[in-house]
Design a protein around this motif. Sequence first.
Motif, PDB file in Angstrom:
ATOM      1  N   PRO A   1      -9.724   7.982  32.120  1.00 14.58           N
ATOM      2  CA  PRO A   1      -8.801   8.006  33.260  1.00 14.58           C
ATOM      3  C   PRO A   1      -9.281   8.872  34.440  1.00 14.58           C
ATOM      4  O   PRO A   1      -8.629   8.905  35.480  1.00 14.58           O
ATOM      5  CB  PRO A   1      -7.512   8.598  32.683  1.00 14.58           C
ATOM      6  CG  PRO A   1      -7.673   8.637  31.215  1.00 14.58           C
ATOM      7  CD  PRO A   1      -9.137   8.609  30.935  1.00 14.58           C
ATOM      8  N   ALA A   2     -10.401   9.588  34.287  1.00 13.80           N
ATOM      9  CA  ALA A   2     -10.873  10.495  35.340  1.00 13.80           C
ATOM     10  C   ALA A   2     -11.159   9.726  36.632  1.00 13.80           C
ATOM     11  O   ALA A   2     -11.534   8.556  36.595  1.00 13.80           O
ATOM     12  CB  ALA A   2     -12.131  11.231  34.873  1.00 13.80           C
ATOM     13  N   PRO A   3     -11.024  10.397  37.777  1.00 18.36           N
ATOM     14  CA  PRO A   3     -11.251   9.737  39.063  1.00 18.36           C
ATOM     15  C   PRO A   3     -12.722   9.633  39.452  1.00 18.36           C
ATOM     16  O   PRO A   3     -13.043   9.092  40.508  1.00 18.36           O
ATOM     17  CB  PRO A   3     -10.499  10.638  40.047  1.00 18.36           C
ATOM     18  CG  PRO A   3     -10.591  11.994  39.443  1.00 18.36           C
ATOM     19  CD  PRO A   3     -10.522  11.762  37.949  1.00 18.36           C
ATOM     20  N   VAL A   4     -13.618  10.169  38.621  1.00 18.06           N
ATOM     21  CA  VAL A   4     -15.053  10.137  38.911  1.00 18.06           C
ATOM     22  C   VAL A   4     -15.814   9.760  37.650  1.00 18.06           C
ATOM     23  O   VAL A   4     -15.282   9.863  36.537  1.00 18.06           O
ATOM     24  CB  VAL A   4     -15.556  11.512  39.415  1.00 18.06           C
ATOM     25  CG1 VAL A   4     -14.860  11.912  40.704  1.00 18.06           C
ATOM     26  CG2 VAL A   4     -15.381  12.592  38.360  1.00 18.06           C
ATOM     27  N   GLY A   5     -17.052   9.353  37.816  1.00 16.01           N
ATOM     28  CA  GLY A   5     -17.913   9.117  36.664  1.00 16.01           C
ATOM     29  C   GLY A   5     -18.209  10.431  35.966  1.00 16.01           C
ATOM     30  O   GLY A   5     -18.272  11.485  36.602  1.00 16.01           O
ATOM     31  N   VAL A   6     -18.382  10.372  34.650  1.00 21.65           N
ATOM     32  CA  VAL A   6     -18.647  11.580  33.853  1.00 21.65           C
ATOM     33  C   VAL A   6     -19.807  11.288  32.911  1.00 21.65           C
ATOM     34  O   VAL A   6     -19.783  10.313  32.161  1.00 21.65           O
ATOM     35  CB  VAL A   6     -17.404  12.014  33.048  1.00 21.65           C
ATOM     36  CG1 VAL A   6     -17.717  13.226  32.170  1.00 21.65           C
ATOM     37  CG2 VAL A   6     -16.231  12.298  33.966  1.00 21.65           C
TER      38      VAL A   6
ATOM     39  N   MET B   1     -17.981  17.526  46.069  1.00 26.75           N
ATOM     40  CA  MET B   1     -16.759  16.725  46.156  1.00 26.75           C
ATOM     41  C   MET B   1     -16.386  16.121  44.800  1.00 26.75           C
ATOM     42  O   MET B   1     -15.224  16.173  44.392  1.00 26.75           O
ATOM     43  CB  MET B   1     -16.914  15.603  47.190  1.00 26.75           C
ATOM     44  CG  MET B   1     -15.643  14.797  47.373  1.00 26.75           C
ATOM     45  SD  MET B   1     -15.793  13.542  48.651  1.00 26.75           S
ATOM     46  CE  MET B   1     -16.748  12.303  47.798  1.00 26.75           C
ATOM     47  N   GLN B   2     -17.359  15.582  44.085  1.00 27.47           N
ATOM     48  CA  GLN B   2     -17.078  14.954  42.797  1.00 27.47           C
ATOM     49  C   GLN B   2     -16.645  15.993  41.756  1.00 27.47           C
ATOM     50  O   GLN B   2     -15.727  15.752  40.985  1.00 27.47           O
ATOM     51  CB  GLN B   2     -18.304  14.178  42.303  1.00 27.47           C
ATOM     52  CG  GLN B   2     -18.661  12.972  43.139  1.00 27.47           C
ATOM     53  CD  GLN B   2     -17.635  11.865  43.051  1.00 27.47           C
ATOM     54  OE1 GLN B   2     -16.570  11.942  43.689  1.00 27.47           O
ATOM     55  NE2 GLN B   2     -17.921  10.855  42.280  1.00 27.47           N
ATOM     56  N   VAL B   3     -17.322  17.134  41.752  1.00 29.39           N
ATOM     57  CA  VAL B   3     -16.953  18.206  40.817  1.00 29.39           C
ATOM     58  C   VAL B   3     -15.525  18.656  41.098  1.00 29.39           C
ATOM     59  O   VAL B   3     -14.728  18.853  40.174  1.00 29.39           O
ATOM     60  CB  VAL B   3     -17.953  19.379  40.893  1.00 29.39           C
ATOM     61  CG1 VAL B   3     -17.427  20.599  40.146  1.00 29.39           C
ATOM     62  CG2 VAL B   3     -19.312  18.962  40.333  1.00 29.39           C
TER      63      VAL B   3
ATOM     64  N   ALA C   1     -12.355  18.561  38.586  1.00 31.24           N
ATOM     65  CA  ALA C   1     -11.636  19.803  38.286  1.00 31.24           C
ATOM     66  C   ALA C   1     -10.149  19.677  38.629  1.00 31.24           C
ATOM     67  O   ALA C   1      -9.290  20.115  37.853  1.00 31.24           O
ATOM     68  CB  ALA C   1     -12.269  20.963  39.047  1.00 31.24           C
ATOM     69  N   ASP C   2      -9.840  19.072  39.768  1.00 28.03           N
ATOM     70  CA  ASP C   2      -8.439  18.875  40.153  1.00 28.03           C
ATOM     71  C   ASP C   2      -7.719  17.977  39.152  1.00 28.03           C
ATOM     72  O   ASP C   2      -6.583  18.261  38.751  1.00 28.03           O
ATOM     73  CB  ASP C   2      -8.328  18.268  41.561  1.00 28.03           C
ATOM     74  CG  ASP C   2      -8.740  19.228  42.653  1.00 28.03           C
ATOM     75  OD1 ASP C   2      -8.875  20.443  42.389  1.00 28.03           O
ATOM     76  OD2 ASP C   2      -8.957  18.760  43.796  1.00 28.03           O
TER      77      ASP C   2
ATOM     78  N   LEU D   1      -8.502  17.458  35.991  1.00 29.93           N
ATOM     79  CA  LEU D   1      -8.361  18.162  34.715  1.00 29.93           C
ATOM     80  C   LEU D   1      -7.261  19.212  34.780  1.00 29.93           C
ATOM     81  O   LEU D   1      -6.507  19.376  33.808  1.00 29.93           O
ATOM     82  CB  LEU D   1      -9.691  18.817  34.326  1.00 29.93           C
ATOM     83  CG  LEU D   1     -10.789  17.853  33.877  1.00 29.93           C
ATOM     84  CD1 LEU D   1     -12.120  18.571  33.803  1.00 29.93           C
ATOM     85  CD2 LEU D   1     -10.447  17.186  32.562  1.00 29.93           C
ATOM     86  N   SER D   2      -7.133  19.912  35.886  1.00 36.08           N
ATOM     87  CA  SER D   2      -6.109  20.952  35.981  1.00 36.08           C
ATOM     88  C   SER D   2      -4.702  20.365  36.061  1.00 36.08           C
ATOM     89  O   SER D   2      -3.730  21.031  35.716  1.00 36.08           O
ATOM     90  CB  SER D   2      -6.373  21.871  37.178  1.00 36.08           C
ATOM     91  OG  SER D   2      -6.190  21.182  38.388  1.00 36.08           O
ATOM     92  N   ALA D   3      -4.593  19.109  36.466  1.00 36.07           N
ATOM     93  CA  ALA D   3      -3.285  18.444  36.540  1.00 36.07           C
ATOM     94  C   ALA D   3      -2.857  17.866  35.189  1.00 36.07           C
ATOM     95  O   ALA D   3      -1.722  17.412  35.053  1.00 36.07           O
ATOM     96  CB  ALA D   3      -3.326  17.336  37.590  1.00 36.07           C
ATOM     97  N   ARG D   4      -3.739  17.876  34.227  1.00 33.91           N
ATOM     98  CA  ARG D   4      -3.433  17.285  32.915  1.00 33.91           C
ATOM     99  C   ARG D   4      -2.769  18.256  32.002  1.00 33.91           C
ATOM    100  O   ARG D   4      -2.896  19.373  31.915  1.00 33.91           O
ATOM    101  CB  ARG D   4      -4.705  16.751  32.258  1.00 33.91           C
ATOM    102  CG  ARG D   4      -5.333  15.675  33.102  1.00 33.91           C
ATOM    103  CD  ARG D   4      -6.492  15.054  32.453  1.00 33.91           C
ATOM    104  NE  ARG D   4      -5.907  14.038  31.576  1.00 33.91           N
ATOM    105  CZ  ARG D   4      -6.442  13.588  30.473  1.00 33.91           C
ATOM    106  NH1 ARG D   4      -7.576  14.047  30.092  1.00 33.91           N
ATOM    107  NH2 ARG D   4      -5.864  12.685  29.729  1.00 33.91           N
TER     108      ARG D   4
END
Length: 119
Positions: free
Chosen positions: A52-57, A107-109, A113-114, A116-119
């Motif tokens: 569900p992340a907004p960026v590739g990991v 920007m991607q990091v 981080a944003d 993950l902190s909202a989860r």
Amino acid sequence: MNDLGNLVEYVVHHEDVRRAGDDPAPPRTLPPELNAAIWARFAPMSAGFYLPAPVGVLLTVPGSPRMQRRARPGADPVRVVGPPVEQALYAMGRRGQAQVQLRGSTMQVQRLADWLSAR
């Protein structure tokens, strides 16, 4: 499920206990075969944490070219770099205790981080 199937969960709970309290223990250096077993169990399930992340990991274990896994597709991915135990701790919400590095564009990091902190 057998003990090997629960390996990641056991290790994460063990580290929770070790790293808790006023005098937390430092991360352990595990034998290569145990790191490999943890990675073999964690890597396939990592998409469940990051899809569900907004960026590739991209998960990367330093010094282990075979221990790399794209947990979420996407251009300009954030690389989460650390040993298998630290990767599992980070993905499973123990971000304050996990010793990983986030590498990639600023920007991607920040987006990861944003999120993950909202989860």
